[in-house]
Every structure is written in structure tokens, then in C-alpha cells.
Write an enzyme that holds these catalytic residues in place. Structure first.
Site, PDB file in Angstrom:
ATOM      1  N   SER A  83      -6.478   2.945   4.442  1.00 66.60           N
ATOM      2  CA  SER A  83      -5.755   2.270   3.361  1.00 66.60           C
ATOM      3  C   SER A  83      -6.730   1.510   2.458  1.00 66.60           C
ATOM      4  O   SER A  83      -6.429   0.424   1.953  1.00 66.60           O
ATOM      5  CB  SER A  83      -4.686   1.321   3.916  1.00 66.60           C
ATOM      6  OG  SER A  83      -3.681   1.109   2.945  1.00 66.60           O
TER       7      SER A  83
ATOM      8  N   SER B   4       0.802  -1.237   0.000  1.00 63.00           N
ATOM      9  CA  SER B   4       0.000   0.000   0.000  1.00 63.00           C
ATOM     10  C   SER B   4       0.830   1.281   0.000  1.00 63.00           C
ATOM     11  O   SER B   4       0.266   2.378  -0.039  1.00 63.00           O
ATOM     12  CB  SER B   4      -0.963   0.011   1.191  1.00 63.00           C
ATOM     13  OG  SER B   4      -2.075  -0.794   0.906  1.00 63.00           O
TER      14      SER B   4
ATOM     15  N   LYS C 100       0.038   3.749  -2.609  1.00 68.39           N
ATOM     16  CA  LYS C 100      -0.999   4.787  -2.499  1.00 68.39           C
ATOM     17  C   LYS C 100      -0.401   6.190  -2.332  1.00 68.39           C
ATOM     18  O   LYS C 100      -1.119   7.182  -2.487  1.00 68.39           O
ATOM     19  CB  LYS C 100      -1.950   4.456  -1.344  1.00 68.39           C
ATOM     20  CG  LYS C 100      -2.741   3.163  -1.603  1.00 68.39           C
ATOM     21  CD  LYS C 100      -3.690   2.843  -0.459  1.00 68.39           C
ATOM     22  CE  LYS C 100      -4.576   1.647  -0.805  1.00 68.39           C
ATOM     23  NZ  LYS C 100      -4.145   0.398  -0.197  1.00 68.39           N
TER      24      LYS C 100
END
Length: 374
Positions: free
Chosen positions: A108, A48, A51
Site C-alpha cells: 500500500s 487507500s 488505490k
């Protein structure tokens, strides 16, 4: 100055603590110096941490007024069915961009991330092209994006060094939006309360930490990009950035990141050598409408030196001689070489703080004679 030209600490640097992770990097963003690293150029799974680039593209669209925080995006079937971390939105909803950003950053949420990618890029595939193009622009030479959320896919990899470039530029370019990374709890109305806490445990443990992003997949292990700012005498707010990749648990990534940040603040002192726009040196210029040029930087020149060595700093300017006009404001003209105990510490690039235009033909001819005589 971009992080792609981060200065390496070369003087007798303090030994960093043992960090239980596959790779790490500690950067003093105020001094633009790498303080410690382990396998910082090794290709790793992004999870993640991906991101951060998704956010970069979204923040850029906000800044250029292509979208607004109040605008709503629909939720596609594809976004709704995303596996992994979620914000818990569904196709019946129209969700404001600001809530999708919070869902992507705090929770997330892969569903929120997908909705943003489709809303900004038109299609996920086009958004991924935008991510890869932006990585090139930032100088992230070892990074490839295959999706906006970070689920494991062949070729979806990066390095700690590239992540430091991205994180640094994200904070530098979008100060009005990076506050979202400090939010400890958030959930969208009608979604589960159990899902509201930010996964960055350091936000709850260390008041100086105000970001940035966690990541976890089986392949990547537990990852954390953490940033803190603490008061430094004579400098003001001093910001460090730690990147810890492949720790063994959620708790371990926070503990190891904390260890690295604390060590950076205590093992190195931040020393301001020159103010923003202050002339480090004012050399002669030949064949120009002006006879001198100020060399310095548009931001304060701060260096991180091993604790207790500030009194042993020496500086020397290296530049072309003679300097011949034209010179443009912001043009690179040499470097400030900083040493501690006569050992190289950093070379800080020096820029022309003003433009010096070329002189008339007669002025240039006269200076050519003077240079020849010289």
C-alpha cells in the site's frame, strides 16, 4: 454487464449477521446481486481504497500498451517524501512499473502510488483528472478523487456501492493483472523486510480469498474490500465481494469481512438458469429480414436464492410486443423476471443475441398489414 445495474435481492432474504462497521456491502458477482448492505450509499473517506482506481488507470495504460511492466519510472522528491505507508523508494532509483504496482498493492505504498501517477499521468494533477473521468464512465455517481493515494483531503470521498462498481469492473476488465492482489509478501531489493506482508489478513486465513485492498486513516477507520471464489455445484467458480468500511482495527476488518463472506456462501445458493448465449426465449420479429430473434445473455444467467429455495424458483419473460426490426446484437429487449415463492427476486435484463436487420420496403409493408389485421 456492469455493476452499475446490480440486481437487488427482493424475496424474503436471510438476515445478515451483525457486522461491526460503519457501512458494508456484500455482492454476489457471479449472480450480479446485492446480498446484504448497511449504509451502502453513505459518503465515507476512501483511505487507500483509492488505490483501486489508481490501479484501474495503470492497468488500462498497460492493456492499451501506453506503458509496459518492464519500463522504469523515476522517483520524484514528491513521491519520496510521501507520508503514511511506503515501499521505501528514493530519487536515486529507477523502478520497474511491475515493482511499483506490487509496492502499491502489497505494501500500500504511497510513494509507489505517486511514482505511478506521475509516470502515467505526466503530473499528479492530470492523473487525478483521469481518475475522476474514469469514475464518471463507470457510473460511480458519489465518488470524488483529490489524490491518487488516499490521504485525507476535503471532497475525497466515496460510498460502498461505488466501490463495488469499481472493484467488480477492475476484476472483469483486467483479469491478466488482478493476480497482484493475491500476493502475500513482497518487497523491493534493499527495502525493509519488516514491510513485506500484505495488509489483507484474509489472504493468510482463507485460501478462497484472492484480493483486494485494505485502507486505513484516522478519519476512515479500518476498511477492507475482500473477494473470494469458491466452487458452487452446477455453476463453477462463484465469486463474492465484501466491502467493510470503518471497522475498529486491522483484525476486526478481516474478521467482519470473513463473517460476511461465509454468510453469503451459506445463506444463498447459486443456481444457473441458462448458459451463456442460450436463448431464454425466441419471439417473432416483425418487419425484419429474419422472422425470429434469440433473447438471452452473453454470460450464464445465474441467480442467488435463499438456501433451500431453488425448487421454488419461477421465471417469466417481460418484453415489448410486437418486436419490430431492426434489432442489434446486444440490444436490451425486455427482462427475465425471477420469483421465489411468488415473491420478486431479480429482474435479469435480456439482450438480443443476434442482429435482425430491417426488411425491404415490400417486406415491411406486408408485415404492417399483417400487424394491422392481428
Amino acid at each position: 454487464m456492469g455493476l452499475a445495474c446490480m440486481f437487488q435481492v427482493q424475496a424474503q432474504a436471510p438476515q445478515p449477521p451483525e457486522i461491526a462497521a460503519h457501512a458494508y456491502l456484500l455482492v454476489d458477482l457471479t449472480a450480479q446481486q446485492v446480498l446484504a448492505e448497511l449504509d451502502a450509499d453513505k459518503l465515507v473517506e476512501q483511505a487507500s481504497l483509492t488505490k483501486l482506481m489508481t490501479a484501474y488507470i495503470v492497468f488500462d495504460a498497460l492493456k492499451s500498451k501506453k506503458i509496459s511492466l518492464q519500463q522504469t519510472f523515476g522517483v520524484s522528491e514528491r513521491a519520496w517524501k510521501m507520508p503514511g505507508s511506503r515501499m521505501f523508494i528514493d530519487p536515486k532509483m529507477k523502478v520497474p512499473v511491475e515493482d511499483l504496482i506490487k509496492g502499491m498493492i502489497v505494501q500500500s505504498g504511497n510513494d509507489a502510488t505517486m511514482a505511478l501517477a506521475e509516470g502515467v499521468g505526466g503530473t499528479v494533477e492530470h492523473f487525478v483528472q483521469m481518475m475522476n473521468a474514469q469514475a464518471k464512465v463507470l457510473g460511480m455517481k458519489s465518488t470524488g478523487y483529490k489524490n491518487p493515494e488516499g490521504l485525507t483531503e476535503p471532497g475525497h470521498t466515496t460510498t460502498a456501492r461505488d466501490l463495488s462498481i469499481l472493484a467488480g469492473r477492475l476484476m472483469q476488465n483486467f483479469p491478466e493483472y488482478v493476480g497482484y492482489y493475491a500476493i502475500k509478501k513482497y518487497r523491493y531489493p534493499s527495502t525493509p523486510a519488516a514491510n513485506e506482508s500484505n495488509r489483507n489478513l484474509l489472504l493468510f486465513r482463507d485460501p478462497s480469498v484472492d484480493g483486494l485492498k485494505t485502507g486505513h486513516t484516522d478519519a476512515a477507520g479500518f476498511c477492507l474490500i475482500a473477494t473470494a471464489k469458491r466452487e458452487a455445484p452446477g455453476v463453477g467458480q462463484r465469486r463474492l465481494l465484501s466491502i467493510v468500511l470503518g471497522a475498529s482495527s486491522e483484525n476486526a476488518r478481516a474478521t467482519e469481512s470473513q463473517k460476511l463472506l461465509n454468510w453469503g456462501y451459506t445463506a444463498f445458493d447459486a443456481i444457473k438458469l441458462f448458459d451463456a448465449n442460450q436463448a431464454v426465449v425466441t419471439p417473432n420479429v416483425w418487419k425484419g429480414r429474419g422472422s425470429h430473434v434469440k433473447l438471452g445473455r452473453f454470460v450464464p444467467i445465474v441467480v442467488a436464492v435463499p438456501a433451500g429455495t431453488a425448487a421454488r424458483i419461477q421465471t417469466q419473460v417481460a418484453r415489448p410486443d410486437p418486436l419490430v426490426a431492426p434489432l442489434n446484437r446486444g440490444q436490451l429487449v425486455g427482462a427475465l423476471k425471477v420469483t421465489v415463492d411468488r415473491k420478486p427476486l431479480v429482474d435479469v435484463p435480456l439482450l438480443a443475441l443476434e442482429t435482425v436487420e430491417q426488411a425491404s420496403f415490400i417486406g415491411r409493408a406486408w408485415d404492417a398489414v399483417r400487424l394491422w389485421v392481428k
